[in-house]
Design a protein around this motif. Structure first.
Motif, PDB file in Angstrom:
ATOM      1  N   PRO B 157     -26.333 -18.464  27.873  1.00 40.30           N
ATOM      2  CA  PRO B 157     -27.550 -18.326  27.060  1.00 40.30           C
ATOM      3  C   PRO B 157     -27.701 -16.941  26.430  1.00 40.30           C
ATOM      4  O   PRO B 157     -28.568 -16.759  25.584  1.00 40.30           O
ATOM      5  CB  PRO B 157     -28.669 -18.575  28.066  1.00 40.30           C
ATOM      6  CG  PRO B 157     -28.071 -18.274  29.391  1.00 40.30           C
ATOM      7  CD  PRO B 157     -26.613 -18.595  29.292  1.00 40.30           C
ATOM      8  N   GLU B 158     -26.908 -15.995  26.826  1.00 40.46           N
ATOM      9  CA  GLU B 158     -27.054 -14.676  26.210  1.00 40.46           C
ATOM     10  C   GLU B 158     -25.915 -14.411  25.216  1.00 40.46           C
ATOM     11  O   GLU B 158     -26.071 -13.630  24.286  1.00 40.46           O
ATOM     12  CB  GLU B 158     -27.058 -13.600  27.312  1.00 40.46           C
ATOM     13  CG  GLU B 158     -27.360 -12.200  26.797  1.00 40.46           C
ATOM     14  CD  GLU B 158     -27.429 -11.179  27.930  1.00 40.46           C
ATOM     15  OE1 GLU B 158     -27.507 -11.589  29.115  1.00 40.46           O
ATOM     16  OE2 GLU B 158     -27.371  -9.971  27.629  1.00 40.46           O
ATOM     17  N   PHE B 159     -24.781 -15.068  25.407  1.00 41.39           N
ATOM     18  CA  PHE B 159     -23.602 -14.679  24.645  1.00 41.39           C
ATOM     19  C   PHE B 159     -23.037 -15.797  23.784  1.00 41.39           C
ATOM     20  O   PHE B 159     -21.845 -15.895  23.581  1.00 41.39           O
ATOM     21  CB  PHE B 159     -22.528 -14.145  25.613  1.00 41.39           C
ATOM     22  CG  PHE B 159     -23.011 -13.026  26.476  1.00 41.39           C
ATOM     23  CD1 PHE B 159     -23.642 -11.930  25.903  1.00 41.39           C
ATOM     24  CD2 PHE B 159     -22.858 -13.064  27.852  1.00 41.39           C
ATOM     25  CE1 PHE B 159     -24.112 -10.884  26.693  1.00 41.39           C
ATOM     26  CE2 PHE B 159     -23.316 -12.029  28.649  1.00 41.39           C
ATOM     27  CZ  PHE B 159     -23.949 -10.932  28.067  1.00 41.39           C
ATOM     28  N   SER B 160     -23.902 -16.662  23.286  1.00 43.36           N
ATOM     29  CA  SER B 160     -23.412 -17.716  22.411  1.00 43.36           C
ATOM     30  C   SER B 160     -23.545 -17.345  20.928  1.00 43.36           C
ATOM     31  O   SER B 160     -23.114 -18.084  20.056  1.00 43.36           O
ATOM     32  CB  SER B 160     -24.155 -19.025  22.696  1.00 43.36           C
ATOM     33  OG  SER B 160     -23.724 -19.520  23.959  1.00 43.36           O
ATOM     34  N   PHE B 161     -24.170 -16.197  20.673  1.00 46.32           N
ATOM     35  CA  PHE B 161     -24.302 -15.719  19.294  1.00 46.32           C
ATOM     36  C   PHE B 161     -23.956 -14.240  19.256  1.00 46.32           C
ATOM     37  O   PHE B 161     -24.787 -13.382  18.965  1.00 46.32           O
ATOM     38  CB  PHE B 161     -25.721 -15.973  18.765  1.00 46.32           C
ATOM     39  CG  PHE B 161     -26.114 -17.426  18.860  1.00 46.32           C
ATOM     40  CD1 PHE B 161     -25.818 -18.302  17.827  1.00 46.32           C
ATOM     41  CD2 PHE B 161     -26.734 -17.922  20.005  1.00 46.32           C
ATOM     42  CE1 PHE B 161     -26.165 -19.648  17.930  1.00 46.32           C
ATOM     43  CE2 PHE B 161     -27.068 -19.264  20.108  1.00 46.32           C
ATOM     44  CZ  PHE B 161     -26.783 -20.133  19.069  1.00 46.32           C
ATOM     45  N   GLU B 231     -19.877  -9.384  32.272  1.00 49.69           N
ATOM     46  CA  GLU B 231     -21.214  -9.541  31.694  1.00 49.69           C
ATOM     47  C   GLU B 231     -21.742  -8.194  31.177  1.00 49.69           C
ATOM     48  O   GLU B 231     -22.372  -8.129  30.117  1.00 49.69           O
ATOM     49  CB  GLU B 231     -22.165 -10.127  32.753  1.00 49.69           C
ATOM     50  CG  GLU B 231     -23.533 -10.487  32.212  1.00 49.69           C
ATOM     51  CD  GLU B 231     -23.876 -11.976  32.327  1.00 49.69           C
ATOM     52  OE1 GLU B 231     -22.960 -12.807  32.206  1.00 49.69           O
ATOM     53  OE2 GLU B 231     -25.053 -12.293  32.543  1.00 49.69           O
ATOM     54  N   ARG B 235     -22.777  -7.457  27.378  1.00 48.40           N
ATOM     55  CA  ARG B 235     -24.143  -7.087  27.035  1.00 48.40           C
ATOM     56  C   ARG B 235     -24.145  -5.833  26.163  1.00 48.40           C
ATOM     57  O   ARG B 235     -24.890  -5.754  25.187  1.00 48.40           O
ATOM     58  CB  ARG B 235     -24.950  -6.871  28.316  1.00 48.40           C
ATOM     59  CG  ARG B 235     -26.400  -6.635  28.046  1.00 48.40           C
ATOM     60  CD  ARG B 235     -27.218  -6.682  29.300  1.00 48.40           C
ATOM     61  NE  ARG B 235     -27.587  -8.047  29.660  1.00 48.40           N
ATOM     62  CZ  ARG B 235     -28.096  -8.366  30.851  1.00 48.40           C
ATOM     63  NH1 ARG B 235     -28.259  -7.439  31.778  1.00 48.40           N
ATOM     64  NH2 ARG B 235     -28.411  -9.616  31.108  1.00 48.40           N
ATOM     65  N   ASN B 238     -22.934  -7.049  22.796  1.00 47.66           N
ATOM     66  CA  ASN B 238     -23.934  -7.850  22.075  1.00 47.66           C
ATOM     67  C   ASN B 238     -24.993  -6.958  21.428  1.00 47.66           C
ATOM     68  O   ASN B 238     -25.464  -7.226  20.334  1.00 47.66           O
ATOM     69  CB  ASN B 238     -24.602  -8.853  23.030  1.00 47.66           C
ATOM     70  CG  ASN B 238     -25.449  -9.889  22.285  1.00 47.66           C
ATOM     71  OD1 ASN B 238     -25.100 -10.298  21.183  1.00 47.66           O
ATOM     72  ND2 ASN B 238     -26.554 -10.291  22.883  1.00 47.66           N
ATOM     73  N   GLN B 239     -25.345  -5.872  22.116  1.00 44.64           N
ATOM     74  CA  GLN B 239     -26.414  -5.033  21.575  1.00 44.64           C
ATOM     75  C   GLN B 239     -25.932  -4.026  20.558  1.00 44.64           C
ATOM     76  O   GLN B 239     -26.627  -3.714  19.612  1.00 44.64           O
ATOM     77  CB  GLN B 239     -27.141  -4.330  22.714  1.00 44.64           C
ATOM     78  CG  GLN B 239     -27.936  -5.318  23.535  1.00 44.64           C
ATOM     79  CD  GLN B 239     -28.676  -4.652  24.673  1.00 44.64           C
ATOM     80  OE1 GLN B 239     -29.830  -4.305  24.552  1.00 44.64           O
ATOM     81  NE2 GLN B 239     -27.969  -4.463  25.771  1.00 44.64           N
ATOM     82  N   TYR B 240     -24.705  -3.509  20.764  1.00 43.68           N
ATOM     83  CA  TYR B 240     -24.265  -2.413  19.896  1.00 43.68           C
ATOM     84  C   TYR B 240     -23.136  -2.782  18.952  1.00 43.68           C
ATOM     85  O   TYR B 240     -22.776  -2.004  18.079  1.00 43.68           O
ATOM     86  CB  TYR B 240     -23.885  -1.191  20.739  1.00 43.68           C
ATOM     87  CG  TYR B 240     -25.028  -0.742  21.610  1.00 43.68           C
ATOM     88  CD1 TYR B 240     -26.193  -0.244  21.021  1.00 43.68           C
ATOM     89  CD2 TYR B 240     -24.980  -0.864  23.000  1.00 43.68           C
ATOM     90  CE1 TYR B 240     -27.270   0.123  21.810  1.00 43.68           C
ATOM     91  CE2 TYR B 240     -26.055  -0.492  23.794  1.00 43.68           C
ATOM     92  CZ  TYR B 240     -27.195  -0.006  23.185  1.00 43.68           C
ATOM     93  OH  TYR B 240     -28.266   0.355  23.954  1.00 43.68           O
ATOM     94  N   ARG B 243     -22.976  -5.761  13.231  1.00 46.85           N
ATOM     95  CA  ARG B 243     -23.220  -7.067  12.620  1.00 46.85           C
ATOM     96  C   ARG B 243     -23.353  -6.948  11.115  1.00 46.85           C
ATOM     97  O   ARG B 243     -23.599  -7.921  10.425  1.00 46.85           O
ATOM     98  CB  ARG B 243     -24.490  -7.703  13.201  1.00 46.85           C
ATOM     99  CG  ARG B 243     -24.348  -8.076  14.671  1.00 46.85           C
ATOM    100  CD  ARG B 243     -25.650  -8.575  15.242  1.00 46.85           C
ATOM    101  NE  ARG B 243     -25.591  -8.653  16.691  1.00 46.85           N
ATOM    102  CZ  ARG B 243     -25.365  -9.768  17.381  1.00 46.85           C
ATOM    103  NH1 ARG B 243     -25.177 -10.903  16.774  1.00 46.85           N
ATOM    104  NH2 ARG B 243     -25.326  -9.724  18.694  1.00 46.85           N
ATOM    105  N   GLU B 270     -24.781  -0.029  32.552  1.00 46.09           N
ATOM    106  CA  GLU B 270     -25.306  -1.388  32.581  1.00 46.09           C
ATOM    107  C   GLU B 270     -24.928  -2.067  33.899  1.00 46.09           C
ATOM    108  O   GLU B 270     -25.747  -2.722  34.553  1.00 46.09           O
ATOM    109  CB  GLU B 270     -24.730  -2.160  31.384  1.00 46.09           C
ATOM    110  CG  GLU B 270     -25.199  -3.596  31.239  1.00 46.09           C
ATOM    111  CD  GLU B 270     -26.704  -3.741  31.120  1.00 46.09           C
ATOM    112  OE1 GLU B 270     -27.346  -2.923  30.434  1.00 46.09           O
ATOM    113  OE2 GLU B 270     -27.244  -4.685  31.747  1.00 46.09           O
ATOM    114  N   GLN B 273     -26.849  -1.271  37.067  1.00 42.83           N
ATOM    115  CA  GLN B 273     -28.163  -1.917  37.189  1.00 42.83           C
ATOM    116  C   GLN B 273     -28.058  -3.393  37.574  1.00 42.83           C
ATOM    117  O   GLN B 273     -29.031  -4.009  37.947  1.00 42.83           O
ATOM    118  CB  GLN B 273     -28.911  -1.793  35.865  1.00 42.83           C
ATOM    119  CG  GLN B 273     -28.973  -0.349  35.412  1.00 42.83           C
ATOM    120  CD  GLN B 273     -30.183  -0.090  34.569  1.00 42.83           C
ATOM    121  OE1 GLN B 273     -31.291  -0.435  34.940  1.00 42.83           O
ATOM    122  NE2 GLN B 273     -29.967   0.516  33.423  1.00 42.83           N
TER     123      GLN B 273
END
Ligand code: HEM
Ligand code: SF4
Lengths: 171, 551
Positions: B157-161, B231, B235, B238-240, B243, B270, B273
Motif C-alpha cells: 500500500p505504500e509502494f505501488s506508485f 522498506e 521509503r 518514494n519520498q525523495y 518525479r 529511517e 526508527q
C-alpha cells in the motif's frame, strides 16, 4: 468532488480558506501548510476545528509539533501516479500516532481506495461520483494482505502462523 | 517447488476479479486510457506496435510442469501459439486481445500464476539464480527469501506508485547468475563470521539510458531484518526520488546525486526508527515459507552411471553434454539447460507445443520442475545422470538441444522494432543473422564463452551494456545504426562495456562482430583466455583498430 467518510458519502464541514483570504469567525477551516506554520496560534485559538492541507513534497516532520491540535490532515495526490502521500500517511499514523481525520485529496480514484485505506486514510475527496458510490464495495475487494500496516489487519505471514496454531490446538 | 496456500490463491483470484472489472470499465468508456494505463501496466499489459502485449510473472524463474502447460495453453488459446521468455524471468505474449485478458489471467490463476506488477512503477517480479536450490556450494536456497520479498512487495500500500519501476534480484552463490549488480536492489546471501545468514545489500544499479553498477550500502543485514531494511530504502526513494523527469526517476539517479554515503545515512535514519517493528521476521515465519518449498526425493545414484559411459561414445551427445549439463549439488544428478537459441531463431521464443513437450519431459526426468533463466533459456534442474542420453534425444527432436549455451550464438535480444513501440532498430534479425554466421559448432567452441547482448534502443531490455559484446540499436536519419561495446559483464565482476567507435549500419553489424571475434582469436594469450578477459587485459584499442581500419 464527493467526500467519502466512514465509508459513506458525507458533507464536508470544513471550509477551505485560501491563503490571504480572511478566516471566518467560527466553523471548521482547512488551511494551507504555509498558513498553519506562519501563525499557528491565531488559527488554533479561534472557535472551530482546524485542518491542514499538507503538500506531498514537504517532510511531515514539520507538521508533527502541531498534530495533536489538528482535526484533519489532507494529503495530496497531484496525479494518481504520484505515491508520496502514501508514505506520509503511514508515517503520520504509525510513527507519529496521529488519530484525527486523514483525508486523501486530488486525483483520488476507486482503484486506489484499498491502498489508501491500508495506508491510514479515512476520508476521501473522490474525483468521480460513480467511484464514491462504489466505495463500500470496492474496499471489500481484497480479503488477504501480505504486509502489516497501521490499519491493524493481520498480514498473511502472521495469519498463517495463527492458522497453524489453531490447527495444532484443535488436534 | 513452492506451493501456494489458500491465502495466496485467494489473493490472486481477488486480483483477477478486480482486473475483470477494470477492463469492463475501460471497454465501456468509464475509464479513460490514461487512467486505465496504470492499471493495466500493474497487470502486465502493454500496448505495443501491433497489439496488446501481456507479461506474466515467473517468480525467481521456477515453474511446475502444470504451470508451463498452462502457459502453453494461454499461448495457444489467446495468442498465436507461442510465448517469449525474457531477461526478467517473465514470459510475454505479443498478440493478445484486451477483452480476452481477464480470462487468460483466470486460467493462469488456477495454477498459481499471475501477472501482478510485471510492469508499472512498483516492485517488479523478484528475480533470482535459475539454479537456486540445486547449485553446488550455495549458502542456502535464495528462493525462500525471494518468496518472502515477493509476498511483501505484492500490492504494497505504500509502494505501488513509486517514482519509477523497481527491481530486486537475489543470489546465494559465489558465481552470480542473477546479475544483482545491475538491479535497483541486489541482495547477496552469505554467512557472517558468527555463521548467521544475512545479506550484502547493493543499491542503485541498473542499465538503460544511464547505466550504473550497484554500490554496497550494507555489507551485512541479518535475514530477519531484510524486510525492514528494504522498506527503509523504498521509503527514502518514494519520498525523495525525482518525479519531474522520468529519465531521472530511478533510484540509481537518487543514489548518484546524493552519493552513497548520504543516501545510506538517510536509509539508516529511517531504518533506526523502524527497528523492532512489525517487519522483523520471526524465525517461525521464515521457516513457514521454507516449509512450503519442496525438494525432490532424490535417489542414491552413482556419480558415473553406465548409461552415461556408453553414450560418451557419441560425439554429438558429448558435445551437448559438455555444453548444456552442469553439476548438481546431489551426486548422480545434473542441471540441464535447454537452449531457446536455435540457429536462425528469435532468442527466447518457445512454441506452445514445445512448452507442453518440455513439461512432459520435466515430469519424466526432472520431478516436474522447470526453470527460466535471465539468458532467455530454460533449465531442468534435477535430471538423473543416467537419463541424460534419453533426455538429449527427446530434446533434439524438439529443437531444444542446440549445444550453444554460453557460446557466441547464445544471444540475448530484446524484441526490438519487430514488436516494440519504443525501438529504434531491429534486434531479432541481427541475432538471427549472427547465429547463422557462427553456426559452426567447432568454431564456436574454439571461441569459448562469449555473450552477445542486443537491445533495440537505449532502454536496454537486452542488457547490451553488460554483454561481452553489446549491440545497441540507434537511429540516424531514419536508418538503423548500431553502437558496439565490448568488455561488459553481468556476473560477480559486473561492469559496463566500452564503446569501440562510431555506430555502424544494419548491413555491417554481423561483419563487425566477426572482425571483433577474429581479433580476439589472434590476440588472446592462450585458448582458455575468455573474450572479456582479453578485452580487460588489452583494452578496446586493438579491437577498434581491427574493426575500423578497413571501414
Ligand atoms: C516489448 C515491450 C517492451 C517495452 C515497451 C519495454 C520498455 C522498457 C523501458 C521503457 C525500459 C527502460 C526503463 C528504465 O531504464 O528506466 C526498459 C528496460 C528494461 N526492460 Fe523492457 N520493454 C519491453 C520488453 C522487454 C523485454 C522483452 C525484456 C526482456 C527480454 C525487457 C527487459 C527489460 C530490462 C532487463 C530492462 C533493463 C533496464 C533496467 O532496469 O536496468 N523488456 N524496458
Ligand atoms: S530495449 Fe528498447 S526496443 Fe528493446 S524491448 Fe526494450 S524498449 Fe523495446
Amino acid at each position: 468532488m464527493p467526500l467519502v467518510k466512514n465509508a459513506r458519502i458525507a458533507t464536508d464541514l470544513f471550509v477551505h480558506v485560501a491563503d490571504g483570504a480572511e478566516l471566518p469567525g467560527d466553523g471548521d477551516v482547512l488551511v494551507s501548510a504555509q498558513r498553519l506554520l506562519d501563525d499557528p496560534e491565531t488559527l488554533l485559538k479561534r472557535p472551530g476545528k482546524v485542518g491542514v492541507v499538507w503538500p506531498n513534497n514537504r517532510a511531515v516532520d514539520d507538521l508533527v509539533p502541531h498534530l495533536n491540535r489538528l482535526a484533519a490532515v489532507a494529503l495530496v495526490f497531484p496525479s494518481f501516479r504520484d505515491g508520496r502521500a502514501y508514505s506520509q500517511a503511514r508515517l503520520l499514523r504509525e510513527r507519529h500516532g496521529y488519530d484525527g481525520e486523514l483525508r486523501a485529496t486530488g486525483q483520488v480514484l476507486r482503484d486506489q481506495f484499498v491502498f489508501m485505506v491500508r495506508a491510514g486514510f479515512d476520508a476521501f475527496d473522490v474525483k468521480k461520483d460513480a467511484d464514491a458510490d462504489a466505495f463500500a464495495e470496492t474496499v471489500k475487494r481484497y480479503s488477504v494482505f501480505y504486509q502489516p500496516t497501521g490499519d491493524g489487519r493481520v498480514a498473511a505471514f502472521n495469519r498463517r502462523m495463527q492458522l497453524r496454531h489453531s490447527e495444532s490446538a484443535g488436534q | 517447488m513452492y506451493a501456494y496456500d489458500e491465502l495466496d490463491r485467494t489473493l490472486i483470484n481477488e486480483r483477477v476479479s478486480e482486473f475483470r472489472d477494470q477492463v469492463k470499465r475501460r471497454l465501456s468508456g468509464e475509464l479513460t486510457e490514461d487512467e486505465f494505463k496504470m492499471l493495466r501496466l500493474q497487470n502486465g499489459v502493454y500496448l505495443q506496435l501491433h497489439a496488446y502485449m501481456f507479461r506474466v510473472a515467473i517468480p525467481y524463474g521456477t515453474l511446475s510442469s502444470k504451470q508451463l502447460r498452462r502457459l502453453a495453453h494461454v499461448g495457444r488459446r489467446y495468442d498465436r501459439g507461442y510465448g517469449h521468455f525474457t531477461t526478467r524471468q517473465n514470459i510475454q505474449f505479443n498478440w493478445i486481445k484486451l477483452s480476452d485478458l481477464p480470462d487468460a489471467l483466470a486460467d493462469l490463476a488456477d495454477v498459481g500464476i499471475h501477472a501482478m506488477q510485471t510492469s508499472g512503477n512498483n516492485m517488479r517480479n523478484v528475480t533470482s539464480d535459475q539454479w537456486a536450490g540445486v547449485a553446488p556450494g550455495e549458502v542456502e536456497d535464495p528462493r525462500i527469501w525471494s518468496e518472502i520479498l515477493r509476498q511483501h512487495t505484492t500490492l504494497h500500500p505504500e509502494f505501488s506508485f513509486l517514482p519509477r519501476k523497481f527491481k530486486i534480484a537475489i543470489t546465494a552463490s559465489e558465481h552470480d547468475r542473477a546479475a544483482i549488480k545491475v538491479h535497483d536492489i541486489g541482495l547477496r546471501l552469505h554467512k557472517n563470521a558468527d555463521g548467521e545468514t544475512g545479506f550484502e545489500v547493493l543499491v542503485g544499479g541498473g542499465l538503460g539510458r544511464t547505466p550504473f553498477i550497484g554500490k554496497t550500502i550494507k555489507p551485512f543485514v541479518l535475514g530477519r531484518d531484510i524486510l525492514s531494511y528494504v522498506e527503509a530504502i523504498l521509503r527514502v526513494y518514494n519520498q525523495y526520488g525525482r518525479r519531474d523527469n522520468i529519465y531521472k526517476a530511478r533510484i540509481k539517479i537518487l543514489v548518484h546525486e546524493l552519493g552513497i554515503e548520504k543516501f545510506s545515512r538517510e536509509v539508516d535514519e529511517e531504518w533506526k526508527q523502524m527497528d523492532g517493528g512489525g517487519l522483523t521476521l520471526d524465525h517461525s515465519v521464515v521457516e513457514e515459507v521454507r516449509s512450503r518449498f519442496s525438494y525432490p526425493p532424490y535417489e542414491k545414484l552413482p556419480h558415473m552411471p553406465d548409461e552415461l559411459k556408453q553414450a560418451a561414445a557419441d560425439p554429438l551427445f558429448e558435445r551437448w553434454r559438455k555444453n548444456s549439463v552442469a553439476p548438481h549439488k546431489v551426486q548422480g544428478y545434473s542441471i540441464v539447460t535447454l537452449s531457446l537459441k536455435p540457429v536462425g531463431g528469435p532468442p527466447g521464443d518457445a512454441t506452445a507445443d514445445q512448452m507442453d513437450a518440455v513439461a512432459d519431459l520435466a515430469d519424466k526426468y526432472s520431478f516436474g520442475e522447470i526453470r527460466v533463466g535471465h539468458e532467455q533459456n530454460l533449465a531442468l534442474p534435477h535430471v538423473a545422470k543416467r537419463d541424460l542420453p534419453k533426455l538429449w534425444r527427446a530434446l533434439d527432436r524438439l529443437g531444444l538441444a542446440t549445444p550453444n549455451v554460453n557460446l557466441v550464438t547464445d544471444i540475448i535480444a530484446c524484441p526490438g522494432l519487430d514488436y516494440c513501440s519504443l525501438a529504434n532498430a531491429r534486434s531479432i534479425p541481427i541475432a538471427q543473422e549472427l547465429t547463422r554466421r557462427f553456426a559452426n559448432h567447432d568454431t564456436a567452441e574454439m571461441i569459448g564463452r562469449l555473450h552477445i547482448n542486443i537491445s533495440g534502443c537505449i532502454n536496454a531490455c537486452g542488457h547490451h551494456h553488460v554483454g561481452h559484446i553489446g549491440i545497441l540499436g540507434v537511429e540516424k536519419n531514419g536508418e538503423e545504426f548500431y553502437q558496439i561495446t565490448i568488455g561488459g559483464r553481468a556476473d560477480e565482476h559486473a561492469q559496463m562495456g566500452e564503446l569501440i567507435g562510431p555506430a555502424v549500419p544494419y548491413a555491417e553489424v554481423a561483419d563487425v562482430i566477426e572482425d571483433i571475434v577474429e581479433a580476439y582469436l589472434a590476440l588472446r594469450d592462450r585458448p582458455g583466455e575468455l573474450f572479456v578477459d582479453t578485452v580487460k587485459r588489452l583494452g578496446v584499442e586493438p579491437f577498434k583498430e581491427r574493426v575500423y581500419a578497413t571501414r
